[in-house]
Design a protein around this motif. Structure first.
Motif, PDB file in Angstrom:
ATOM      1  N   GLY A  10       0.852  -1.200   0.000  1.00  0.00           N
ATOM      2  CA  GLY A  10       0.000   0.000   0.000  1.00  0.00           C
ATOM      3  C   GLY A  10       0.878   1.237   0.000  1.00  0.00           C
ATOM      4  N   ARG A  13      -1.996   7.472   0.113  1.00  0.00           N
ATOM      5  CA  ARG A  13      -1.903   8.701   0.917  1.00  0.00           C
ATOM      6  C   ARG A  13      -1.026   8.502   2.149  1.00  0.00           C
ATOM      7  NH1 ARG A  13      -7.667  10.642   2.604  1.00  0.00           N
ATOM      8  NH2 ARG A  13      -7.616   8.592   3.563  1.00  0.00           N
ATOM      9  N   LEU A  14      -1.266   7.400   2.889  1.00  0.00           N
ATOM     10  CA  LEU A  14      -0.503   7.184   4.116  1.00  0.00           C
ATOM     11  C   LEU A  14       0.692   6.244   3.910  1.00  0.00           C
ATOM     12  CD1 LEU A  14      -0.188   7.741   7.099  1.00  0.00           C
ATOM     13  CD2 LEU A  14      -1.801   5.920   7.578  1.00  0.00           C
ATOM     14  N   GLY A  15       0.515   5.248   3.048  1.00  0.00           N
ATOM     15  CA  GLY A  15       1.579   4.262   2.838  1.00  0.00           C
ATOM     16  C   GLY A  15       2.887   4.901   2.413  1.00  0.00           C
ATOM     17  N   VAL A  37      -0.786  -2.544  -5.975  1.00  0.00           N
ATOM     18  CA  VAL A  37      -1.371  -3.038  -7.225  1.00  0.00           C
ATOM     19  C   VAL A  37      -1.143  -2.039  -8.360  1.00  0.00           C
ATOM     20  CG1 VAL A  37      -3.103  -4.638  -6.321  1.00  0.00           C
ATOM     21  CG2 VAL A  37      -3.636  -2.192  -6.440  1.00  0.00           C
ATOM     22  N   GLU A  41       3.266   3.328  -8.956  1.00  0.00           N
ATOM     23  CA  GLU A  41       3.644   3.721  -7.579  1.00  0.00           C
ATOM     24  C   GLU A  41       4.887   2.947  -7.141  1.00  0.00           C
ATOM     25  OE1 GLU A  41      -0.800   4.642  -5.671  1.00  0.00           O
ATOM     26  OE2 GLU A  41       0.173   2.753  -5.236  1.00  0.00           O
ATOM     27  N   SER A  73      -0.406  -1.088   4.661  1.00  0.00           N
ATOM     28  CA  SER A  73      -1.074   0.208   4.533  1.00  0.00           C
ATOM     29  C   SER A  73      -1.972   0.209   3.298  1.00  0.00           C
ATOM     30  CB  SER A  73      -0.026   1.323   4.460  1.00  0.00           C
ATOM     31  OG  SER A  73      -0.633   2.554   4.733  1.00  0.00           O
ATOM     32  N   SER A  76      -8.616  -0.811   3.943  1.00  0.00           N
ATOM     33  CA  SER A  76      -8.999  -1.529   5.172  1.00  0.00           C
ATOM     34  C   SER A  76      -9.576  -2.928   4.927  1.00  0.00           C
ATOM     35  CB  SER A  76     -10.000  -0.684   5.958  1.00  0.00           C
ATOM     36  OG  SER A  76      -9.453   0.604   6.176  1.00  0.00           O
ATOM     37  N   PHE A  78      -8.612  -5.194   3.124  1.00  0.00           N
ATOM     38  CA  PHE A  78      -7.579  -6.223   2.893  1.00  0.00           C
ATOM     39  C   PHE A  78      -6.781  -6.572   4.144  1.00  0.00           C
ATOM     40  CE2 PHE A  78      -7.951  -4.126  -1.304  1.00  0.00           C
ATOM     41  CZ  PHE A  78      -8.324  -5.230  -2.047  1.00  0.00           C
ATOM     42  N   LYS A  97      -4.872   0.867  10.908  1.00  0.00           N
ATOM     43  CA  LYS A  97      -6.225   0.710  11.407  1.00  0.00           C
ATOM     44  C   LYS A  97      -7.200   0.786  10.241  1.00  0.00           C
ATOM     45  CE  LYS A  97      -8.285   4.068  10.666  1.00  0.00           C
ATOM     46  NZ  LYS A  97      -8.611   4.900   9.432  1.00  0.00           N
ATOM     47  N   SER A 173     -12.046   2.495  -2.762  1.00  0.00           N
ATOM     48  CA  SER A 173     -11.616   1.465  -1.815  1.00  0.00           C
ATOM     49  C   SER A 173     -12.634   1.400  -0.701  1.00  0.00           C
ATOM     50  CB  SER A 173     -10.254   1.826  -1.241  1.00  0.00           C
ATOM     51  OG  SER A 173     -10.333   3.065  -0.581  1.00  0.00           O
ATOM     52  N   ASP A 181     -13.834   4.177   9.558  1.00  0.00           N
ATOM     53  CA  ASP A 181     -12.633   4.750   8.954  1.00  0.00           C
ATOM     54  C   ASP A 181     -12.113   5.937   9.768  1.00  0.00           C
ATOM     55  OD1 ASP A 181     -10.684   5.081   6.888  1.00  0.00           O
ATOM     56  OD2 ASP A 181     -11.844   6.760   6.131  1.00  0.00           O
ATOM     57  N   HIS A 185     -10.533   6.171  15.542  1.00  0.00           N
ATOM     58  CA  HIS A 185      -9.425   6.692  16.356  1.00  0.00           C
ATOM     59  C   HIS A 185      -9.965   7.201  17.701  1.00  0.00           C
ATOM     60  CE1 HIS A 185      -6.221   6.502  13.418  1.00  0.00           C
ATOM     61  NE2 HIS A 185      -6.982   7.085  12.519  1.00  0.00           N
ATOM     62  N   TYR A 294       3.120   9.206  13.594  1.00  0.00           N
ATOM     63  CA  TYR A 294       3.391   8.147  12.602  1.00  0.00           C
ATOM     64  C   TYR A 294       4.835   7.654  12.710  1.00  0.00           C
ATOM     65  CZ  TYR A 294      -0.999   9.497  10.343  1.00  0.00           C
ATOM     66  OH  TYR A 294      -2.318   9.762  10.088  1.00  0.00           O
TER      67      TYR A 294
HETATM   68  N1  LIG Z   1      -3.793   6.103  10.985  1.00  0.00           N
HETATM   69  C1  LIG Z   1      -4.291   7.080  10.248  1.00  0.00           C
HETATM   70  O1  LIG Z   1      -4.372   8.226  10.665  1.00  0.00           O
HETATM   71  C2  LIG Z   1      -4.729   6.796   8.856  1.00  0.00           C
HETATM   72  C3  LIG Z   1      -4.883   7.834   7.931  1.00  0.00           C
HETATM   73  C4  LIG Z   1      -5.232   7.501   6.613  1.00  0.00           C
HETATM   74  C5  LIG Z   1      -5.434   6.180   6.242  1.00  0.00           C
HETATM   75  N2  LIG Z   1      -5.290   5.205   7.194  1.00  0.00           N
HETATM   76  C6  LIG Z   1      -5.489   3.792   6.826  1.00  0.00           C
HETATM   77  O2  LIG Z   1      -4.452   3.405   5.936  1.00  0.00           O
HETATM   78  C7  LIG Z   1      -4.951   2.520   4.942  1.00  0.00           C
HETATM   79  C8  LIG Z   1      -4.633   3.089   3.582  1.00  0.00           C
HETATM   80  O3  LIG Z   1      -5.252   4.332   3.451  1.00  0.00           O
HETATM   81  P1  LIG Z   1      -4.798   5.389   2.337  1.00  0.00           P
HETATM   82  O4  LIG Z   1      -5.524   6.626   2.647  1.00  0.00           O
HETATM   83  O5  LIG Z   1      -3.322   5.432   2.233  1.00  0.00           O
HETATM   84  O6  LIG Z   1      -5.418   4.679   1.023  1.00  0.00           O
HETATM   85  P2  LIG Z   1      -5.066   4.922  -0.514  1.00  0.00           P
HETATM   86  O7  LIG Z   1      -6.265   4.496  -1.284  1.00  0.00           O
HETATM   87  O8  LIG Z   1      -4.519   6.289  -0.711  1.00  0.00           O
HETATM   88  O9  LIG Z   1      -3.875   3.890  -0.794  1.00  0.00           O
HETATM   89  C9  LIG Z   1      -4.074   2.497  -0.840  1.00  0.00           C
HETATM   90  C10 LIG Z   1      -2.839   1.853  -1.443  1.00  0.00           C
HETATM   91  O10 LIG Z   1      -2.997   0.424  -1.431  1.00  0.00           O
HETATM   92  C11 LIG Z   1      -2.809  -0.092  -2.759  1.00  0.00           C
HETATM   93  N3  LIG Z   1      -3.643  -1.286  -2.883  1.00  0.00           N
HETATM   94  C12 LIG Z   1      -4.974  -1.357  -3.065  1.00  0.00           C
HETATM   95  N4  LIG Z   1      -5.375  -2.644  -3.059  1.00  0.00           N
HETATM   96  C13 LIG Z   1      -4.254  -3.395  -2.890  1.00  0.00           C
HETATM   97  C14 LIG Z   1      -4.007  -4.798  -2.811  1.00  0.00           C
HETATM   98  N5  LIG Z   1      -4.985  -5.697  -2.911  1.00  0.00           N
HETATM   99  N6  LIG Z   1      -2.728  -5.214  -2.636  1.00  0.00           N
HETATM  100  C15 LIG Z   1      -1.733  -4.320  -2.556  1.00  0.00           C
HETATM  101  N7  LIG Z   1      -1.904  -2.982  -2.614  1.00  0.00           N
HETATM  102  C16 LIG Z   1      -3.159  -2.532  -2.775  1.00  0.00           C
HETATM  103  C17 LIG Z   1      -3.206   1.063  -3.671  1.00  0.00           C
HETATM  104  O11 LIG Z   1      -2.661   0.906  -4.949  1.00  0.00           O
HETATM  105  C18 LIG Z   1      -2.574   2.234  -2.910  1.00  0.00           C
HETATM  106  O12 LIG Z   1      -1.184   2.252  -3.123  1.00  0.00           O
HETATM  107  C19 LIG Z   1      -6.454   2.367   5.212  1.00  0.00           C
HETATM  108  O13 LIG Z   1      -6.673   1.192   5.916  1.00  0.00           O
HETATM  109  C20 LIG Z   1      -6.800   3.559   6.087  1.00  0.00           C
HETATM  110  O14 LIG Z   1      -7.835   3.287   7.013  1.00  0.00           O
HETATM  111  C21 LIG Z   1      -4.926   5.487   8.456  1.00  0.00           C
END
Ligand SMILES: NC(=O)c1ccc[n+]([C@@H]2O[C@H](COP(=O)([O-])OP(=O)(O)OC[C@H]3O[C@@H](n4cnc5c(N)ncnc54)[C@H](O)[C@@H]3O)[C@@H](O)[C@H]2O)c1
Length: 340
Positions: A10, A13-15, A37, A41, A73, A76, A78, A97, A173, A181, A185, A294
């Protein structure tokens, strides 16, 4: 120095932020593999940062025996499947989370986490527990400075100016919706501070500015009132359309005082004086507000591996927070009080 070799799945945004922290800010960690996927990226990060391995298939990354730990990351929906697969292959696991979107899958995952807990570290990304202000509040509660906590009030509001990218995220997603979501927190913090699990919840919400939320059966703004088993109370406001910025505010009222975090969600300590008056700019988003948290949570994960111990935040925190968030969602959808 021994370096823990990490593969991250992943890169959104956060990954990408997690990947950057692992690659450049934690001397005892090495970002050895990246997976998404979206091929572009993977290639972008590999090329820019010189990362050894890149994958578009998660199962392929798990075959890499050079890795020590997997950092999840991805969206959710997955998490549970990816956690279980990584643990069964012998890796330490960090997962964003929420732990999962349904109680059943989180309970199944907890069983597997506990099966491997003597050998493999598992950590869940409830990063607010590692934010210096929230950690300080916990310390003050434990010291008894506000007496017995009886009520918690939480605001968790995303900035309106990220609506466009958020709607894309929400449609592409499956995030579980506002309560699983976003509010999760605050729901976790409430369990942590009040030291109790939820007994019942009533939640309401709606789509006021953006009808798109109704189309995806979600709320743009929602509120929940929770009664906890020990008789304490919680009030939670979550939303996606906050005009002034990213507003995260928490108040805990006790029998002898009150603790409050983020009354004005300031960007920093600067006040701008001009023909509009005296202005305190607000924090713009989660990456800015929780930058330190983080990094600290990831340092804790790596330290747990090196020191062969488990972090304070447990898989049961993940199960119980999901149960509570799911209860909020159910109450919002049915209009009924939900008992746990
Ligand atoms: N702790 C926090 O404050 C916080 C903030 C934002 C997001 N999150 C969590 O982080 C996770 C990701 O959120 P995001 O905002 O980065 O999402 P996003 O949609 O921006 O990114 C998701 C990433 O996962 C990849 N992906 C999608 N399906 C996949 C798969 N089957 N196998 C491999 N990679 C795959 C996508 O290509 C992308 O790179 C979520 O679970 C979200 O709840 C947490």
């Amino acid at each position: 120095m021994e370096k823990i070799k990490v593969g991250i799945v992943g890169l959104g945004r956060l990954g990408r932020k997690h990947a950057e922290n692992i690659a450049f800010r934690i001397p005892s960690a090495e970002l050895t593999a990246v997976c998404s996927v979206v091929k572009e990226e993977v290639e972008d990060i590999q090329k820019k940062w010189g990362i050894k391995y890149g994958y578009i298939d998660y199962d392929e990354m798990l075959k890499n025996s050079e890795l020590d730990a997997i950092f999840i990351s991805s969206p959710s929906g997955f998490h549970c499947e990816q956690i279980i697969k990584a643990l069964e292959k012998g890796f330490h696991v960090f997962s964003e989370k929420p732990l999962g979107l349904y109680l059943e899958e989180t309970e199944r995952t907890a069983k597997i986490v506990n099966k491997y807990k003597d050998k493999q570290v598992f950590m869940l990304g409830f990063m607010r527990r590692y934010d210096s202000s929230y950690a300080y509040v916990k310390k003050k509660i434990d010291e008894g400075i506000i007496g017995k906590p009886v009520f918690i009030r939480c605001y968790g509001l995303d900035p309106a100016n990220s609506m466009k990218s958020f709607l894309k995220f929400a449609k592409n997603s499956y995030s579980g919706g506002l309560f699983l979501d976003m509010a999760i927190h605050d729901l976790d913090l409430a369990r942590w501070y009040l030291n109790s699990e939820a007994k019942s919840v009533w939640a309401i919400g709606g789509a006021y500015e953006y009808p798109e939320f109704k189309e995806i059966n979600d709320a743009e703004t929602g509120a929940a009132l929770v009664k906890f088993e020990n008789g304490t109370m919680g009030m939670f406001l979550a939303g996606r359309n906050c005009a002034h910025g990213y507003h995260i505010e928490t108040e805990i009222i006790g029998t002898k005082g009150t603790l409050r975090v983020g009354t004005i969600p300031e960007k920093n300590l600067v006040t701008i004086f001009n023909d509009n008056g005296a202005i305190r700019e607000c924090s713009e988003g989660f990456l800015e507000r929780f930058e330190q948290a983080y990094l600290s949570e990831t340092e804790e994960f790596i330290n747990c591996i090196l020191e062969k111990r488990q972090p304070d935040v447990t898989v049961e925190d993940g199960v119980n927070a999901t149960a509570l968030a799911y209860g909020c969602k159910k109450s919002f959808e049915t209009g009924e009080l939900v008992n746990f």
